[in-house]
Design an enzyme around this catalytic site. Structure first.
Site, mmCIF file in Angstrom:
data_model
loop_
_atom_site.group_PDB
_atom_site.id
_atom_site.type_symbol
_atom_site.label_atom_id
_atom_site.label_comp_id
_atom_site.label_asym_id
_atom_site.label_seq_id
_atom_site.Cartn_x
_atom_site.Cartn_y
_atom_site.Cartn_z
ATOM 1 N N SER A 67 9.660 -3.323 -6.784
ATOM 2 C CA SER A 67 8.631 -3.641 -5.513
ATOM 3 C C SER A 67 8.973 -5.043 -5.043
ATOM 4 O O SER A 67 10.029 -5.279 -4.332
ATOM 5 C CB SER A 67 7.354 -3.711 -6.595
ATOM 6 O OG SER A 67 6.219 -4.371 -5.697
ATOM 7 N N ASP A 289 3.554 -0.400 -1.309
ATOM 8 C CA ASP A 289 2.500 -0.089 -2.050
ATOM 9 C C ASP A 289 1.242 -1.149 -2.194
ATOM 10 O O ASP A 289 0.215 -1.035 -2.919
ATOM 11 C CB ASP A 289 2.579 0.575 -3.656
ATOM 12 C CG ASP A 289 2.973 -0.316 -4.513
ATOM 13 O OD1 ASP A 289 3.336 -1.539 -4.088
ATOM 14 O OD2 ASP A 289 3.190 0.064 -5.767
ATOM 15 N N GLU A 388 -7.117 -4.220 -5.932
ATOM 16 C CA GLU A 388 -7.071 -5.342 -6.441
ATOM 17 C C GLU A 388 -6.958 -6.446 -5.380
ATOM 18 O O GLU A 388 -6.327 -6.051 -4.162
ATOM 19 C CB GLU A 388 -5.434 -5.379 -7.276
ATOM 20 C CG GLU A 388 -5.665 -4.641 -8.533
ATOM 21 C CD GLU A 388 -4.311 -4.683 -9.466
ATOM 22 O OE1 GLU A 388 -4.539 -4.700 -10.649
ATOM 23 O OE2 GLU A 388 -3.071 -4.643 -8.834
ATOM 24 N N ALA A 389 -7.381 -7.689 -5.604
ATOM 25 C CA ALA A 389 -7.009 -8.721 -4.556
ATOM 26 C C ALA A 389 -5.675 -8.752 -3.883
ATOM 27 O O ALA A 389 -5.523 -9.095 -2.667
ATOM 28 C CB ALA A 389 -7.415 -9.925 -5.175
ATOM 29 N N ASN A 390 -4.602 -8.478 -4.681
ATOM 30 C CA ASN A 390 -3.306 -8.532 -4.237
ATOM 31 C C ASN A 390 -2.796 -7.326 -3.599
ATOM 32 O O ASN A 390 -1.656 -7.396 -2.722
ATOM 33 C CB ASN A 390 -2.212 -8.563 -5.340
ATOM 34 C CG ASN A 390 -2.336 -7.394 -6.327
ATOM 35 O OD1 ASN A 390 -2.665 -6.357 -5.895
ATOM 36 N ND2 ASN A 390 -2.143 -7.510 -7.750
ATOM 37 N N ARG A 519 -5.414 -14.277 -19.339
ATOM 38 C CA ARG A 519 -5.216 -13.106 -19.833
ATOM 39 C C ARG A 519 -3.314 -13.243 -20.063
ATOM 40 O O ARG A 519 -2.959 -13.789 -19.239
ATOM 41 C CB ARG A 519 -5.514 -11.850 -18.797
ATOM 42 C CG ARG A 519 -5.113 -12.077 -17.452
ATOM 43 C CD ARG A 519 -5.355 -10.798 -16.514
ATOM 44 N NE ARG A 519 -4.333 -9.788 -16.749
ATOM 45 C CZ ARG A 519 -3.011 -9.891 -16.065
ATOM 46 N NH1 ARG A 519 -2.714 -10.631 -15.317
ATOM 47 N NH2 ARG A 519 -2.234 -8.604 -16.301
ATOM 48 N N GLY A 522 1.201 -8.796 -17.775
ATOM 49 C CA GLY A 522 2.034 -7.480 -18.200
ATOM 50 C C GLY A 522 3.468 -7.595 -17.668
ATOM 51 O O GLY A 522 4.201 -6.551 -17.778
HETATM 52 C C1 16G Z 1 1.869 -4.636 -11.582
HETATM 53 C C2 16G Z 1 0.850 -4.009 -11.188
HETATM 54 C C3 16G Z 1 -0.307 -4.457 -10.618
HETATM 55 C C4 16G Z 1 -0.776 -5.783 -11.243
HETATM 56 C C5 16G Z 1 0.211 -6.621 -11.683
HETATM 57 C C6 16G Z 1 -0.132 -7.839 -12.396
HETATM 58 C C7 16G Z 1 0.972 -1.578 -10.746
HETATM 59 C C8 16G Z 1 1.483 -0.430 -9.723
HETATM 60 N N1 16G Z 1 1.328 -2.853 -10.397
HETATM 61 O O1 16G Z 1 2.529 -5.289 -10.512
HETATM 62 O O2 16G Z 1 -1.348 -3.467 -10.439
HETATM 63 O O3 16G Z 1 -1.637 -6.536 -10.340
HETATM 64 O O4 16G Z 1 1.444 -6.025 -12.336
HETATM 65 O O5 16G Z 1 0.858 -8.547 -12.751
HETATM 66 O O6 16G Z 1 0.127 -1.097 -11.616
HETATM 67 P P1 16G Z 1 0.637 -9.545 -13.930
HETATM 68 O O7 16G Z 1 0.386 -8.715 -15.320
HETATM 69 O O8 16G Z 1 2.067 -10.141 -14.333
HETATM 70 O O9 16G Z 1 -0.509 -10.494 -13.809
HETATM 71 MG MG MG Z 2 4.931 -2.753 -5.130
#
Ligand code: 16G
Ligand code: MG
Length: 559
Positions: A67, A289, A388-390, A519, A522
């Site tokens: 990505s 995406d 999502e805002a992103n 938070r 992830g």
């Molecule tokens: C991933 C997720 C996205 C989320 C981002 C948060 C998918 C396809 N992509 O890129 O939705 O906004 O993680 O990242 O689910 P973070 O947990 O590091 O803030």
């Molecule tokens: Mg992507």
């Protein structure tokens, strides 16, 4: 598992040793790491995909992409039979497979898992996995690793779909499993024909594109999205799509370009400057995406006005709500179908967008961050819009509502476009075909934004004025163990460590329109802090204070 299967797995897995001292996790969106660490993981995800196909009796997708990460990284993720994300129930197996230290361990894990899941490895059952990759230079070799993983399961075949955007692969998996046309050409044809159908249904008084408004300039993040957008635009008529930063232009993937950069930094991406002031601009991420729009202001500050995922959601919601109201007003009791419309956001949605949507009378739902959660929630409605805002997001239509629309539009005699209600039904059906039903898709999202702006007769400025974002700030804090932060209520409340939420509340209460949450990320080894308030200065101070609290409660212990 018979002897043939066992020796096939032992042989092929001995060619892919897992990296030493690295623990990989499937995470929010698949495995991601430096590409040199990934061959064994991708090979093993190939095995998982073949087993998933055996288990479900359906075609599975395997996408090689990282990505918006830097070009030297890569990654792998799975598309489930309906084109959505891998069932969360299989994620622990993915983690265990990726981290198995030897071929023998791998075999034990697979044996245990197939027994538990009741997967028939009889050598007779057939499995198929569609493989796709983005434009990263490491993609070719990793695709070969995936192919070897898939074919190490007897009866499984891997079909290489070539260089694709992530949403294209998800779309193909969904289409194949529904038994409909599923080639890349079919994808382009479905998007372009439903776009043209929506153009034809634009109210006559608004259908005259003036020379300024028919053009959008798109930043392709030096990735695959730009390449595919060029194919798509050749199938459109009036809309002019200028593509910059496409992978063949020679720039570095995701380096100072793309939706992630534009949304996080709020600055002009490479390839754009003050000559683009006032023009409608959009940006895709590395695997297309994610979609955001932006405006380059006249003065050359380097900053942009961001039109983010929340505003895209709002635009879609206005249009769809309008069509539903035409349906309800014009259809009368005999045809009435009270469709349930819902919108889904995360805590990152700007508070001003949530207020705006609520004022429209819409049902606003919240889920934790990550497409899989939003998608699942949106699927509960007849029409569920999530963003999502992103810039990750799409619009989901329930099968029963699409069936109703199909039946309703069949009654409309060809040529006559009849009542407003009939036109609304035709429009909604076209939207359900244009917007990717499998996953958020920047290309289909872009076409839907463009045709709605034409329908409304709106410039990007008019759209951006729907509401004004509250100032916000995001920070990240390095902690000893980010998983010590446990949240509830769609990540808006910290339940552990005890006392942290109370301290955040006390701090937030000092600010007018203050809102703040923390938070664990992830995707990175950090805790994220988000703060919002009525001024930028206040949002900055609030986020800094809360970052200090996080450090006090969970700090690295070194200071
Ligand atoms: C991933 C997720 C996205 C989320 C981002 C948060 C998918 C396809 N992509 O890129 O939705 O906004 O993680 O990242 O689910 P973070 O947990 O590091 O803030
Ligand atoms: Mg992507």
């Amino acid at each position: 598992m018979n002897d043939e299967q066992q020796s096939l797995l032992l042989n092929s897995s001995s060619r892919f040793s897992p990296p030493q001292g690295v623990k990989l996790s499937y995470g929010t969106a698949g495995f991601r790491a430096d590409a040199s660490l990934l061959p064994s993981t991708v090979y093993r995800v190939g095995i998982l995909a073949a087993l998933r196909s055996l288990k479900t009796g359906s075609i599975i997708g395997l996408m090689i992409t990282a990505s918006h990460n830097k070009v030297s990284d890569n990654g792998v993720k799975i598309a489930d039979p309906n084109g959505g994300m891998l069932s969360q129930h299989w994620e622990p197996f993915a983690d265990a497979l990726a981290n198995a230290p030897s071929p023998q361990h791998l075999l034990v894990l697979i044996n245990e898992f197939v027994a538990k899941e009741g997967i028939l490895m009889d050598g007779v059952s057939h499995a198929e996995v569609l493989l796709g990759r983005d434009t990263r230079p490491s993609g070719d070799a990793l695709l070969e690793a995936a192919r070897q993983g898939v074919t190490s399961i007897v009866g499984a075949v891997a079909t290489d779909m070539g260089v694709l955007t992530t949403p294209q692969l998800h779309w193909m998996v969904r289409a194949r499993n529904k038994g409909v046309q599923a080639s890349e050409q079919d994808y382009f044809e479905q998007l372009s024909s439903s776009f043209r159908c929506l153009e034809d249904l634009i109210p006559a008084e608004k259908s005259k594109l003036d020379g300024v408004n028919n053009k959008v300039v798109v930043d392709g993040s030096n990735g695959v999205g730009g390449v595919k957008l060029k194919v798509l635009r050749s199938l459109l008529n009036a809309l002019v799509v200028e593509v910059r930063n496409s992978s063949e232009d020679g720039g570095v993937l995701n380096d100072g370009v793309g939706a992630d950069y534009v949304q996080k930094e709020k600055v002009v991406p490479h390839g754009f400057d003050s000559k683009d002031a006032g023009i409608r601009c959009a940006s895709l991420d590395g695997d297309a995406d994610r979609l955001v729009y932006f405006i380059v202001p006249p003065e050359s500050s380097g900053r942009i006005d961001l039109v983010d995922g929340d505003k895209i959601l709002s635009l879609f919601a206005i249009f769809i709500r309008e069509q539903l109201s035409f349906l309800n007003e014009n259809e009368g009791i005999k045809n009435s179908h009270q469709a349930r419309l819902g919108v889904v956001q995360t805590a990152y949605a700007n508070g001003a967008s949530t207020n705006y949507l609520k004022q429209l009378g819409l049902e606003v739902n919240f889920t934790p961050t990550g497409v899989k959660y939003l998608h699942e929630k949106a699927a509960e409605f007849d029409i569920g819009i999530y963003f999502e805002a992103n810039g990750h997001g799409t619009v989901l239509f329930s099968e029963s509502f699409v069936g109703w629309l199909e039946a309703r539009t069949k009654e409309i005699s060809s040529g006559s476009k009849g009542s407003e209600g009939e036109k609304a039904a035709l429009r909604l059906l076209a939207v359900s075909k244009l917007i990717n039903q499998a996953v958020g898709d920047a290309l289909s999202g872009l076409l839907l934004v463009e045709v709605i702006l034409q329908h409304m007769g709106w410039s990007i400025h008019r759209w951006n004025e729907l509401y004004h974002d509250l100032p916000s700030r995001q920070l990240k804090v390095k902690v000893a163990d980010r998983n010590a932060v446990i949240t509830a209520n769609a990540e808006t409340v910290v339940v552990s460590p005890p006392g942290l939420q109370e301290a955040i509340n006390a701090e937030t209460g000092k600010y007018h329109q203050g809102r703040c949450f923390v938070r664990p990320s992830g995707t990175e080894d950090v805790v994220r802090v988000y703060a919002e308030a009525s001024t930028q200065e206040a949002a900055d101070t609030l986020s800094n204070s809360v970052a200090k609290l996080v450090d006090q409660f969970l700090g690295l212990g070194s200071s």
